[in-house]
Design a protein around this motif. Structure first.
Motif, PDB file in Angstrom:
ATOM      1  N   LYS A 174     -35.280  11.770   8.231  1.00 49.93           N
ATOM      2  CA  LYS A 174     -35.816  10.621   8.786  1.00 49.93           C
ATOM      3  C   LYS A 174     -36.945  10.757   9.686  1.00 49.93           C
ATOM      4  O   LYS A 174     -37.597   9.742  10.093  1.00 49.93           O
ATOM      5  CB  LYS A 174     -34.545  10.093   9.853  1.00 49.93           C
ATOM      6  CG  LYS A 174     -33.586   9.230   9.230  1.00 49.93           C
ATOM      7  CD  LYS A 174     -32.691   8.517  10.272  1.00 49.93           C
ATOM      8  CE  LYS A 174     -33.215   7.481  11.358  1.00 49.93           C
ATOM      9  NZ  LYS A 174     -33.143   6.004  10.753  1.00 49.93           N
ATOM     10  N   ARG A 226     -36.686  11.947  12.871  1.00 51.04           N
ATOM     11  CA  ARG A 226     -36.389  11.147  13.787  1.00 51.04           C
ATOM     12  C   ARG A 226     -36.049  12.248  15.159  1.00 51.04           C
ATOM     13  O   ARG A 226     -35.762  13.180  14.985  1.00 51.04           O
ATOM     14  CB  ARG A 226     -34.704  10.650  13.671  1.00 51.04           C
ATOM     15  CG  ARG A 226     -34.005  10.182  14.830  1.00 51.04           C
ATOM     16  CD  ARG A 226     -32.787   9.501  14.263  1.00 51.04           C
ATOM     17  NE  ARG A 226     -31.794   8.940  15.211  1.00 51.04           N
ATOM     18  CZ  ARG A 226     -31.267   7.788  15.184  1.00 51.04           C
ATOM     19  NH1 ARG A 226     -31.163   7.319  13.881  1.00 51.04           N
ATOM     20  NH2 ARG A 226     -30.422   7.717  15.863  1.00 51.04           N
ATOM     21  N   SER A 253     -29.279   4.524  10.311  1.00 50.65           N
ATOM     22  CA  SER A 253     -29.959   3.498   9.264  1.00 50.65           C
ATOM     23  C   SER A 253     -30.759   4.516   8.372  1.00 50.65           C
ATOM     24  O   SER A 253     -31.415   5.405   8.954  1.00 50.65           O
ATOM     25  CB  SER A 253     -30.616   2.538   9.949  1.00 50.65           C
ATOM     26  OG  SER A 253     -31.454   3.066  11.087  1.00 50.65           O
ATOM     27  N   ASN A 311     -33.590   4.470   6.980  1.00 49.14           N
ATOM     28  CA  ASN A 311     -35.137   4.287   7.128  1.00 49.14           C
ATOM     29  C   ASN A 311     -35.787   5.474   7.820  1.00 49.14           C
ATOM     30  O   ASN A 311     -35.191   6.259   8.433  1.00 49.14           O
ATOM     31  CB  ASN A 311     -35.594   3.028   7.811  1.00 49.14           C
ATOM     32  CG  ASN A 311     -34.854   3.225   9.140  1.00 49.14           C
ATOM     33  OD1 ASN A 311     -33.672   2.961   9.499  1.00 49.14           O
ATOM     34  ND2 ASN A 311     -35.560   3.178  10.181  1.00 49.14           N
ATOM     35  N   SER A 349     -34.919  -1.015   9.382  1.00 44.94           N
ATOM     36  CA  SER A 349     -33.897  -0.608   8.695  1.00 44.94           C
ATOM     37  C   SER A 349     -33.758  -1.293   7.231  1.00 44.94           C
ATOM     38  O   SER A 349     -34.275  -2.350   6.980  1.00 44.94           O
ATOM     39  CB  SER A 349     -32.643  -1.214   9.411  1.00 44.94           C
ATOM     40  OG  SER A 349     -32.644  -0.120  10.720  1.00 44.94           O
ATOM     41  N   HIS A 401     -38.904   0.438  17.430  1.00 45.62           N
ATOM     42  CA  HIS A 401     -38.317   0.539  16.206  1.00 45.62           C
ATOM     43  C   HIS A 401     -38.405  -0.522  15.531  1.00 45.62           C
ATOM     44  O   HIS A 401     -39.077  -1.428  15.799  1.00 45.62           O
ATOM     45  CB  HIS A 401     -36.772   0.399  16.767  1.00 45.62           C
ATOM     46  CG  HIS A 401     -35.876   1.232  16.378  1.00 45.62           C
ATOM     47  ND1 HIS A 401     -34.904   1.835  17.570  1.00 45.62           N
ATOM     48  CD2 HIS A 401     -35.378   1.918  15.355  1.00 45.62           C
ATOM     49  CE1 HIS A 401     -34.025   2.783  16.948  1.00 45.62           C
ATOM     50  NE2 HIS A 401     -34.538   2.747  15.474  1.00 45.62           N
TER      51      HIS A 401
END
Ligand code: TXA
Ligand code: MG
Length: 359
Positions: A57, A59, A144, A146, A152, A237
Motif C-alpha cells: 500500500k 502505508r 482498504s 488502495n 478506497s 486520505h
C-alpha cells in the motif's frame, strides 16, 4: 509479481476460498470484497504478512490494521479483555460495518497493530468475505485495498488499478454496497468512543450502550492541534489527485457560486470537476458534472463517492468543486470523508462568490 484475478461469477466461492486460504497460509496477500470497501488481506498473526501489506500500500507502518474474522468466538483469542459495552456492540452489529478496538492479546504482533497495545477487530457481513474468512480460520488483517492516500476501492477495477503486480490475488465481487469504511468504536475505556464515523451511526450505538463520545479530531477543521486516536485519521486520505473544495451553504447558492467558478475557469482554460447533487445537476453550465445522489438519499451518495473521485482523476480535471452533503446520522460519515478528500478546504458559497468577483 503476477496477480491472479478471480471473479465470483466464474468460479465457486469454495474454490476461491480454498485458493485464498492457501495464499494466506504461506504469507501472501489477497484483496477481497466486504460490505464497505475492498480489503487487502494477509494473515494478521504473521508479522511478515503485515509488513507486506504496508509495503504493497505504501502505508506508514504506524497506522494499524483491522483484523477480520468469520465468527464472534474468534475474538476471545485475539483480545485480553472485553467490557460490557464491547460485548453489547458486538452482539448487536456483527456481522456488519462496525470495527471495535480492544486491548490486544499477546499473540498479535505489533507489526499488525502499528506498535499499539490495542487491536481493531471486525466481522464483515459480505458473503464473499465470510466464505474466505471461514475457510481460512485466520484473523485476516485488512486495510482498504488502495494505495495509501488514494480513495478506497468500491469496485475490483479500482483494486486492479492500485494493486496489480503488487499482491498475489484479487477477488472480484462486483460493486460494493455501502461505499465508505466501517465505523470504528474504541471500547477500551469506560465510555465507548467513535474514532471514525460510518454506516453504523452514533445514534444507533447510543441506543445500545447509552453514552457515547466522539473523538474531537473526527470532524476536522481543527488543523494539526488535535491528534486523532485512530492513527490513520491523521493522513490526507481518500484524496483525488486534483485539489478539491467543498462548498457549503443553501443548495441553490452553492450551484450559483460554482457556476461563477466555471465562468472564471473558462477564461483561464481550466477543467473543473463538479461533484453534484441530483437536485442541482441541471443547473451547472459546463464543467465535468458527476452526480453522487440526492441530498435526501445519503446512502446513495456514500455508495458513489469514492468511484466519482477516481473518475475525476481519470478525466484529468484541474480542480474539483463539491456540494456538501450535510445531514443527520449517516451524514457525519459522508462529510468526514468529503472533508478529508478536500484536505479540509471548506468554503461557504457566498464567500466563494465574493472571492471570484474580487479577482
Ligand atoms: O470498512 C473497513 O473498515 C475497511 C474494510 C476493508 O474492512 N478497512 C479499513 O481499513 O478501512 P483501513 O486500514 O483503511 O483503516 C483502518 C483504520 C485506520 O484509521 C487505523 O488507524 C484505525 O483503523 N485503527 C486500526 N487499529 C487501531 C487501533 N488499535 N487503535 C486505533 N485505531 C486503529
Ligand atoms: Mg484506508
Amino acid at each position: 509479481m503476477k496477480t491472479i484475478i478471480r471473479r465470483v461469477q466464474d468460479e465457486t466461492i469454495e474454490q476461491i476460498a480454498a485458493e485464498a486460504t492457501e495464499i494466506w497460509k504461506r504469507g501472501g496477500l489477497v484483496a477481497f470484497p466486504t460490505e464497505t470497501v475492498y480489503g487487502l488481506g494477509g494473515n494478521g498473526l504473521d508479522r511478515e504478512a503485515s509488513k507486506k501489506i504496508y509495503e504493497a500500500k505504501g502505508r506508514p507502518s504506524d497506522n494499524p490494521l483491522i483484523l477480520h474474522i468469520a465468527e464472534k468466538e474468534q475474538v476471545k483469542h485475539l483480545i485480553s479483555h472485553m467490557n460490557e459495552a464491547g460485548r453489547k456492540l458486538m452482539d448487536r452489529f456483527w456481522p456488519g460495518p462496525l470495527t471495535l478496538i480492544f486491548p490486544k492479546a499477546e499473540c498479535i504482533p505489533l507489526e499488525t497493530t502499528g506498535g499499539l497495545d490495542t487491536v481493531a477487530i471486525r466481522m464483515p457481513s459480505h458473503p464473499v468475505a465470510q466464505a474466505l474468512l471461514r475457510k481460512s480460520e485466520l484473523p485476516i488483517a485488512a486495510p482498504s485495498a488502495n494505495l495509501s492516500g488514494r480513495p478506497s476501492p468500491t469496485l475490483a477495477s479500482h483494486v486492479i488499478e492500485d494493486m496489480d503486480g503488487r499482491i498475489d490475488m484479487i477477488v472480484d465481487g462486483g460493486e460494493l454496497g455501502i461505499g465508505v469504511e466501517s465505523t470504528i468504536v474504541d471500547v477500551t475505556g469506560k465510555i465507548p468512543t467513535i474514532l471514525r464515523p460510518g454506516y453504523i451511526t452514533k445514534e444507533m450505538i447510543q441506543e445500545v450502550v447509552g453514552q457515547v463520545d466522539v473523538d474531537p479530531a473526527v470532524m476536522g477543521g481543527m488543523g494539526e492541534k488535535i491528534k486523532p486516536k485512530a492513527p490513520g485519521m491523521k493522513y490526507r486520505h481518500y484524496a483525488p489527485k486534483a485539489p478539491m473544495f467543498l462548498v457549503e451553504g443553501e443548495i441553490g447558492k452553492v450551484a450559483d457560486a460554482i457556476n461563477r467558478v466555471l465562468e472564471k475557469a473558462k477564461q483561464d482554460g481550466k477543467k473543473i470537476g463538479i461533484l453534484a447533487s441530483e437536485e442541482n445537476e441541471k443547473k451547472y453550465q459546463g464543467g465535468v458534472v458527476k452526480v453522487a445522489g440526492s441530498h435526501r438519499e445519503l446512502d446513495c451518495v456514500a455508495h458513489n463517492l469514492y468511484r466519482i473521485l477516481r473518475e475525476f482523476d481519470k478525466e484529468g480535471v484541474d480542480e474539483i468543486y463539491s456540494e456538501s452533503f450535510e445531514g443527520e446520522e449517516f451524514g457525519a460519515a459522508i462529510m468526514n470523508r468529503m472533508k478529508k478528500a478536500a484536505g479540509q478546504q471548506v468554503i461557504n458559497a457566498n464567500e466563494l462568490k465574493d472571492k471570484i468577483e474580487q479577482i
